[in-house]
Motif scaffolding. Structure first.
Motif, PDB file in Angstrom:
ATOM      1  N   GLY A 377       0.967  -1.104  -0.005  1.00  0.00           N
ATOM      2  CA  GLY A 377      -0.008  -0.120   0.057  1.00  0.00           C
ATOM      3  C   GLY A 377       0.664   1.094   0.064  1.00  0.00           C
ATOM      4  N   ILE A 378       0.250   2.307  -0.182  1.00  0.00           N
ATOM      5  CA  ILE A 378       1.148   3.729  -0.143  1.00  0.00           C
ATOM      6  C   ILE A 378       1.120   4.118   1.401  1.00  0.00           C
ATOM      7  CG2 ILE A 378       0.731   6.123  -0.740  1.00  0.00           C
ATOM      8  CD1 ILE A 378      -0.418   5.202  -3.282  1.00  0.00           C
ATOM      9  N   GLY A 379       2.235   4.089   1.809  1.00  0.00           N
ATOM     10  CA  GLY A 379       2.723   4.603   3.088  1.00  0.00           C
ATOM     11  C   GLY A 379       3.969   5.433   3.047  1.00  0.00           C
ATOM     12  N   LYS A 380       3.962   6.082   3.992  1.00  0.00           N
ATOM     13  CA  LYS A 380       5.264   7.183   4.263  1.00  0.00           C
ATOM     14  C   LYS A 380       6.347   6.341   4.320  1.00  0.00           C
ATOM     15  CE  LYS A 380       4.315  10.185   7.617  1.00  0.00           C
ATOM     16  NZ  LYS A 380       3.132  11.188   7.794  1.00  0.00           N
ATOM     17  N   ASN A 381       6.337   5.137   5.119  1.00  0.00           N
ATOM     18  CA  ASN A 381       7.592   4.500   5.696  1.00  0.00           C
ATOM     19  C   ASN A 381       7.809   3.257   5.009  1.00  0.00           C
ATOM     20  OD1 ASN A 381       8.146   6.751   7.221  1.00  0.00           O
ATOM     21  ND2 ASN A 381       6.693   6.078   8.640  1.00  0.00           N
ATOM     22  N   ASN A 382       6.941   2.845   3.709  1.00  0.00           N
ATOM     23  CA  ASN A 382       7.061   1.478   3.172  1.00  0.00           C
ATOM     24  C   ASN A 382       7.710   1.421   1.952  1.00  0.00           C
ATOM     25  OD1 ASN A 382       5.024   2.392   1.778  1.00  0.00           O
ATOM     26  ND2 ASN A 382       3.850   0.564   2.131  1.00  0.00           N
ATOM     27  N   GLY A 383       8.417   2.533   1.360  1.00  0.00           N
ATOM     28  CA  GLY A 383       9.243   2.317   0.244  1.00  0.00           C
ATOM     29  C   GLY A 383       8.439   3.241  -0.881  1.00  0.00           C
ATOM     30  N   ALA A 384       7.113   3.185  -0.598  1.00  0.00           N
ATOM     31  CA  ALA A 384       6.306   4.121  -1.605  1.00  0.00           C
ATOM     32  C   ALA A 384       7.012   5.247  -1.694  1.00  0.00           C
ATOM     33  CB  ALA A 384       4.965   4.183  -1.214  1.00  0.00           C
ATOM     34  N   PHE A 386       5.222   8.312  -2.564  1.00  0.00           N
ATOM     35  CA  PHE A 386       4.235   9.505  -2.579  1.00  0.00           C
ATOM     36  C   PHE A 386       4.367  10.552  -1.539  1.00  0.00           C
ATOM     37  CE2 PHE A 386       2.224   6.375  -5.384  1.00  0.00           C
ATOM     38  CZ  PHE A 386       1.461   7.213  -6.281  1.00  0.00           C
ATOM     39  N   GLY A 387       4.977   9.858  -0.503  1.00  0.00           N
ATOM     40  CA  GLY A 387       5.470  10.711   0.799  1.00  0.00           C
ATOM     41  C   GLY A 387       4.185  11.037   1.740  1.00  0.00           C
ATOM     42  N   PHE A 388       3.172  10.178   1.614  1.00  0.00           N
ATOM     43  CA  PHE A 388       2.067  10.305   2.775  1.00  0.00           C
ATOM     44  C   PHE A 388       1.472   9.026   2.517  1.00  0.00           C
ATOM     45  CE2 PHE A 388       0.594  11.843  -1.598  1.00  0.00           C
ATOM     46  CZ  PHE A 388      -0.387  10.853  -1.737  1.00  0.00           C
ATOM     47  N   ASP A 389       0.765   9.023   3.821  1.00  0.00           N
ATOM     48  CA  ASP A 389       0.177   7.608   4.236  1.00  0.00           C
ATOM     49  C   ASP A 389      -1.143   7.720   3.380  1.00  0.00           C
ATOM     50  OD1 ASP A 389       1.508   7.290   7.617  1.00  0.00           O
ATOM     51  OD2 ASP A 389       1.951   6.182   5.724  1.00  0.00           O
ATOM     52  N   LEU A 390      -1.601   6.594   2.787  1.00  0.00           N
ATOM     53  CA  LEU A 390      -2.799   6.675   2.120  1.00  0.00           C
ATOM     54  C   LEU A 390      -3.652   5.335   2.283  1.00  0.00           C
ATOM     55  CD1 LEU A 390      -4.913   8.248   0.356  1.00  0.00           C
ATOM     56  CD2 LEU A 390      -3.627   7.034  -1.726  1.00  0.00           C
ATOM     57  N   ASN A 391      -3.007   4.266   2.170  1.00  0.00           N
ATOM     58  CA  ASN A 391      -3.585   2.878   2.130  1.00  0.00           C
ATOM     59  C   ASN A 391      -2.984   1.815   2.619  1.00  0.00           C
ATOM     60  OD1 ASN A 391      -2.259   2.741  -0.243  1.00  0.00           O
ATOM     61  ND2 ASN A 391      -4.076   1.827  -1.122  1.00  0.00           N
ATOM     62  N   LEU A 453       5.433   2.321 -12.662  1.00  0.00           N
ATOM     63  CA  LEU A 453       6.285   1.643 -12.948  1.00  0.00           C
ATOM     64  C   LEU A 453       7.578   2.238 -13.419  1.00  0.00           C
ATOM     65  CD1 LEU A 453       4.566  -1.630 -14.774  1.00  0.00           C
ATOM     66  CD2 LEU A 453       5.839  -1.696 -12.532  1.00  0.00           C
ATOM     67  N   GLU A 454       7.354   3.262 -14.203  1.00  0.00           N
ATOM     68  CA  GLU A 454       8.425   4.069 -14.801  1.00  0.00           C
ATOM     69  C   GLU A 454       8.924   5.162 -13.711  1.00  0.00           C
ATOM     70  OE1 GLU A 454       9.660   2.493 -17.064  1.00  0.00           O
ATOM     71  OE2 GLU A 454       9.346   3.150 -19.140  1.00  0.00           O
ATOM     72  N   GLY A 455       8.533   5.027 -12.384  1.00  0.00           N
ATOM     73  CA  GLY A 455       9.297   5.777 -11.422  1.00  0.00           C
ATOM     74  C   GLY A 455       8.393   6.828 -11.053  1.00  0.00           C
ATOM     75  N   GLU A 456       7.367   7.395 -11.440  1.00  0.00           N
ATOM     76  CA  GLU A 456       6.465   8.403 -10.747  1.00  0.00           C
ATOM     77  C   GLU A 456       5.804   7.678  -9.497  1.00  0.00           C
ATOM     78  OE1 GLU A 456       3.575  10.906 -12.666  1.00  0.00           O
ATOM     79  OE2 GLU A 456       3.853   9.949 -14.334  1.00  0.00           O
ATOM     80  N   PRO A 457       5.551   8.379  -8.522  1.00  0.00           N
ATOM     81  CA  PRO A 457       5.928   9.978  -8.456  1.00  0.00           C
ATOM     82  C   PRO A 457       7.329  10.075  -7.973  1.00  0.00           C
ATOM     83  CG  PRO A 457       4.930   9.431  -6.532  1.00  0.00           C
ATOM     84  CD  PRO A 457       4.962   8.101  -7.336  1.00  0.00           C
TER      85      PRO A 457
END
Lengths: 492, 467
Positions: A377-384, A386-391, A453-457
């Motif tokens: 999921g999208i988290g601040k501290n799990n490698g994602a 996006f820079g915020f916690d979402l799911n 997959l191509e690196g965004e964000p």
């Protein structure tokens, strides 16, 4: 004990007849080599060899806050792809799997890959056709109770909370039949409405045929598989055929408090969702008459496009012996132990293919952002990135952070407000209620997934690489009211 | 979304025209010429072979019959397109795609399975070889395809090798275990067959796995459990052809245990699903003969062998005709020709064809050919046929050894019991009566030709048939 005369009679037969008869009787079939005889043929070459199991083929999972009722969440599992619409002269039937097969929708609030909550659908068939063959309806069918409807399916829906006995939510609820034709089922919407079952404690369920809703772009598929714009030979043609075919859908709408860990979406907003089909197995070492079926999981789907996204593969080109081979049979809680699988999440194939095709440099690895996308999921501290916690389930107050494990689940934050004007590219383009925060039927995941997959964000956008979607070839958009998906395509 | 190759269905409607085009393009020459060359390769060149080939050219491949199914006036749903035509079109579009060739081979194999048309096997072979040329390494699909083809041609050792290679390459894919299960059970390595079947069943508890499980259980004398397995197969069947297969196998099980009405019902259900299910047609003819309608039965059989003159169907018709003192010479001639072709080709030996040879021709030929087959594989079916051929050649002591081997897996079939009982009687063994009675107890109508012999022999032994 010698037998009586037949063989001597053979010896005296006229020779001219013999040759004529032989040539008349010996077609190519006779010369094919020997065939095993009766009661000896069953384990043999004439036994079916096609392993494909369309009923276990989940095409898409959707999970979203119900836009027409924000206290509810809806989970949809689509399966049995590419159902061609029937016509009155050429009827079709795409039943749900029976014989004890279990369609299950799993909900994980702890984030450990184990389902805390399972909705289990089991179907049975009532077949009134002569010898169980032929068209499923005679004449016009305007109601599920019409006597002309000869083939009916019913399901039992159970709710299973981890460690507890299954609770039956509904027993023998009717499934909507396969749409036969405009002539025979002029108002399929009425049949679907009749097949809508209200669940105790709030919520609704439907098992029905629907129009394929997947917003696909065959040219974008090319990047996953080949590294350049498609269409992919042998996969989807340039014109999107999905715009004209049907699928089977299990649609489940339940109150959010029922889904959330400890019944509290405020404290525990994130759930992971995936679907499986399990069929009864058997242990040949023991007596089949005296054993409970050991269920075998034969189909599974959480995040969309996991085969495309991680390996750039589909059925025909998966590397034999690779992690794709193990995915469908493995429970989500075992994902964390399959090292090949975890490694491929850290090093997905499509960016390398695209780079090799001279299109766009592959982002540097290890791709912790892609591992997070599929398995965390999208988290601040799990490698994602996006820079915020979402799911991510780490956001749930009642989750043990040490127990959170990598597992392929479609993760949905139940508290994200419904977007007034949805953007089909979802979170990447600022619509936090879209993919990959759950998935809405109208989300266009191909483009978003490729860009991630191509690196965004975390890096430059590959959006310019992609052709704009051909909306004119897309399936009709899903609606904003339950059951959201469109009625199946029908022909005269 | 995930979809496995909708191409086959996107091509729906590619019909006879595409078929004819593909036929013209698929090989090095016109189909007839290919078939003839293949035939010459397979069968060697004897005068008889050429005569048969002449007949072949006139006949061409068998067309599906309009079956005697009960569903007259019922529209049976048309399949959404012709998978073989679609696979041929895909190969035409993508001649360099190994996957398209592999799919063509599988479609050819499946067509051969349903039509018993051997030309399809030769085409499948070509397609798999082409796929392997285009992708020599890691080509799982073509590898299991060649294994399925070897099984179809009864080259079981080659099939085992392909199955072992495939399962080593991809231990978690089911099809390799299917190839292995089919090969091992025919080679007579029963523990290996069960192990492969179990693995197949664990990976894919659907029609392919459960039908093979049923066969494994039946072979081990677990008929009731075989029926459970077949019903589960039926529950998971997703095509008319698969449903029909499960139904006719259930019919065969019921038949072997003397439940004629139930057998007939299963055969009729099979034919309602797939009117050209040959095994169901034969089964129905068998039931008709056993329930006092031999003329109808013979008519069914004649229709059947015109399309599918397999040894089993020819022999069943032969023995029906002989039991009624009717002319069976066309069938006997065809069977004799098949034996000569087989003898000339040196290929795999069909135990059923050898039962004809033992009972209605020169049993010493059956002994010679079956000894060669026994050296290749130790299946209980070969043991039974060889045992019977030895008895018919007057070698009863060795015959009984073989028939005891045939009984080693506990497979209780009327034919096994009749063969064993007959030889035991010839050797004045006391257990003869029990075995002959078992044959009749399993199915008092198991064969119009053998049942009277069984009863007469019991009479000679001073035992009433029913005991």
């Amino acid at each position: 004990m010698p037998r009586s005369a037949p063989s001597t009679r053979v010896a005296r037969r006229p020779r001219t007849l013999a040759l004529a008869a032989a040539t008349a009787l010996l077609t190519t079939a006779a010369l094919a080599g020997p065939y095993l005889g009766t009661s000896q043929a069953g384990g043999h070459f004439d036994a079916p060899g096609q392993i494909a199991d369309p009923q276990a083929n989940f095409t898409d999972i959707y999970a979203f806050t119900s836009p027409d009722n924000p206290d509810m969440a809806t989970v949809i599992a689509d399966l049995q792809p590419t159902q061609l619409p029937g016509t009155t002269p050429a009827p079709v039937n795409y039943p749900f799997a029976t014989g004890g097969a279990r369609y299950e929708i799993h909900i994980d609030g702890h984030g450990d890959g184990h389902s805390d909550l399972t909705y289990r659908w089991t179907f049975r068939t009532e077949d009134r056709r002569l010898f169980g063959a032929g068209p499923i309806a005679i004449g016009q069918v305007r109601s599920l109770r019409d006597s002309g409807l000869l083939f009916r399916q019913y399901y039992t829906l159970e709710r299973i909370r981890a460690g507890q006995a299954p609770e039956v939510l509904v027993k023998d609820a009717p499934a909507a039949p396969t749409q036969q034709s405009i002539g025979q089922m002029p108002d399929y919407g009425a049949l679907r409405a009749e097949a809508t079952t209200v669940l105790p404690g709030g919520g609704r369920s439907i098992a029905t045929q629907t129009a394929e809703s997947f917003q696909a772009d065959a040219r974008v598929f090319g990047y996953f598989i080949l590294g350049s714009a498609g269409p992919v030979p042998g996969y989807l043609p340039a014109a999107n055929p999905l715009a004209a075919v049907n699928v089977s859908s299990l649609i489940l709408q339940v109150p959010k408090r029922e889904l959330a860990l400890n019944g509290d979406p405020g404290r525990n907003p994130v759930v992971g969702v995936w679907a499986t089909l399990s069929r009864p197995g058997a242990n040949l070492a023991r007596d089949l008459r005296a054993q409970d079926a050991g269920y075998r999981q034969v189909g599974r789907l959480g995040n969309p496009h996991i085969m495309f996204g991680l390996w750039g593969s589909f059925g025909g080109i998966a590397a034999p012996g690779g992690p794709e081979d193990r995915f469908h049979a493995r429970p989500a809680d075992q994902d964390q132990y399959d090292q090949d699988f975890l490694n491929s999440a850290l090093d997905p194939a499509p960016p390398h293919k695209i780079e090799a095709a001279g299109q766009f440099p592959a982002p540097a690895g290890p791709r912790t952002d892609i591992r997070a996308l599929y398995l965390g999921g999208i988290g601040k501290n799990n490698g994602a990135k996006f820079g915020f916690d979402l799911n991510t389930q780490s956001m749930n107050a009642d989750t043990d952070p040490n127990a959170v494990a990598w597992a392929d689940e479609l993760r949905l934050n139940l508290t994200t407000p419904v977007t007034a004007n949805p953007n089909r590219f979802g979170v990447l383009d600022g619509d936090l209620q879209g993919y990959p925060n759950g998935r809405r039927p109208n989300d266009m995941i191909d483009n978003s997934l490729l860009r991630m997959l191509e690196g965004e964000p975390g890096g430059p956008s590959a959006a310019g690489l992609l052709p704009p979607p051909l909306f004119d070839l897309q399936p009709k958009p899903a609606t904003d009211t339950f059951p959201y998906l469109n009625l199946p395509h029908a022909l005269p | 979304m995930t979809v496995d190759l909708p191409e086959a269905e996107a091509e729906a409607g590619a019909g006879a025209e595409a078929e004819a085009e593909a036929e013209a393009e698929a090989g090095p020459g016109p189909a007839q010429g290919r078939r003839l060359r293949w035939l010459a390769r397979v069968a060697g060149a004897g005068a008889l072979v050429l005569a048969c080939a002449g007949g072949l050219l006139a006949l061409g491949p068998a067309a599906p019959t309009a079956g005697p199914g009960p569903g007259a006036g019922q529209a049976v749903p048309a399949p959404p397109g012709d998978p073989l035509a679609a696979a041929r079109a895909a190969v035409r579009d993508r001649p360099q795609d190994p996957y398209a060739w592999e799919q063509l081979g599988l479609a050819d194999l499946d067509r051969a399975r349903l039509t018993l048309d051997a030309a399809r096997l030769a085409d499948a072979d070509q397609a798999f070889q082409r796929s392997l040329v285009l992708k020599p390494q890691g080509n799982y699909g073509a590898l299991v395809g060649t294994g399925m083809l070897a099984n179809a041609r009864h080259e079981f050792a080659a099939a085992r090798t392909a199955g072992e290679r495939a399962t080593a390459l991809a231990p978690d894919r089911p099809t390799g275990y299917l190839v292995l299960a089919d090969a091992e059970i025919q080679l007579g390595d029963y523990p290996a067959a069960t192990a492969a079947t179990q693995r197949l069943l664990d990976l894919a508890p659907t029609v392919p796995g459960y039908t093979r499980a049923a066969y494994d259980l039946e072979t081990h004398g677990r008929a009731e459990e075989a029926e459970i397995a077949l019903r589960r197969a039926l529950d998971s069947a997703e095509s008319a052809g698969d449903s029909a297969f499960c139904e006719h196998r259930l019919g065969d099980l019921a038949w072997d245990h003397g439940r004629l009405e139930e057998a007939g019902d299963h055969y009729r259900r099979a034919l309602a699903q797939a009117p050209d299910d040959y095994y169901a047609q034969a089964g129905l003819a068998r039931v008709l003969a056993a329930t006092g309608r031999p003329d109808q039965a013979a008519e069914h059989y004649r229709e059947l062998v015109a399309h599918a003159p397999t040894p089993q169907f020819l022999l069943e018709l032969t023995e029906l005709q002989l039991s009624r003192n009717q002319d069976a010479s066309p069938q006997l001639t065809a069977l004799a020709a098949e034996v000569r072709l087989l003898d000339a080709s040196g290929g795999p030996v069909d135990p059923v064809l050898m039962l004809y040879q033992a009972d209605h021709a020169d049993p010493s030929v059956a002994v010679r050919l079956l000894r060669e087959e026994w050296a290749r594989r130790k299946s209980v079916l070969v043991a039974d046929a060889l045992g019977w051929a030895l008895h018919r050649s007057g070698q009863d002591v060795e015959a009984l050894d073989l028939l005891h081997l045939a009984a080693a897996t506990n497979w209780h079939t009327p034919l096994f019991a009749y063969h064993r009982g007959t030889v035991e009687a010839a050797l004045h063994r006391p257990e003869a009566v029990a075995d002959l009675r078992e044959a009749l107890a399993l199915n008092p109508h198991f064969s119009p030709f053998d049942v009277p012999l069984t009863e007469r022999l019991l009479g000679e032994l001073g035992a009433a048939p029913q005991g």
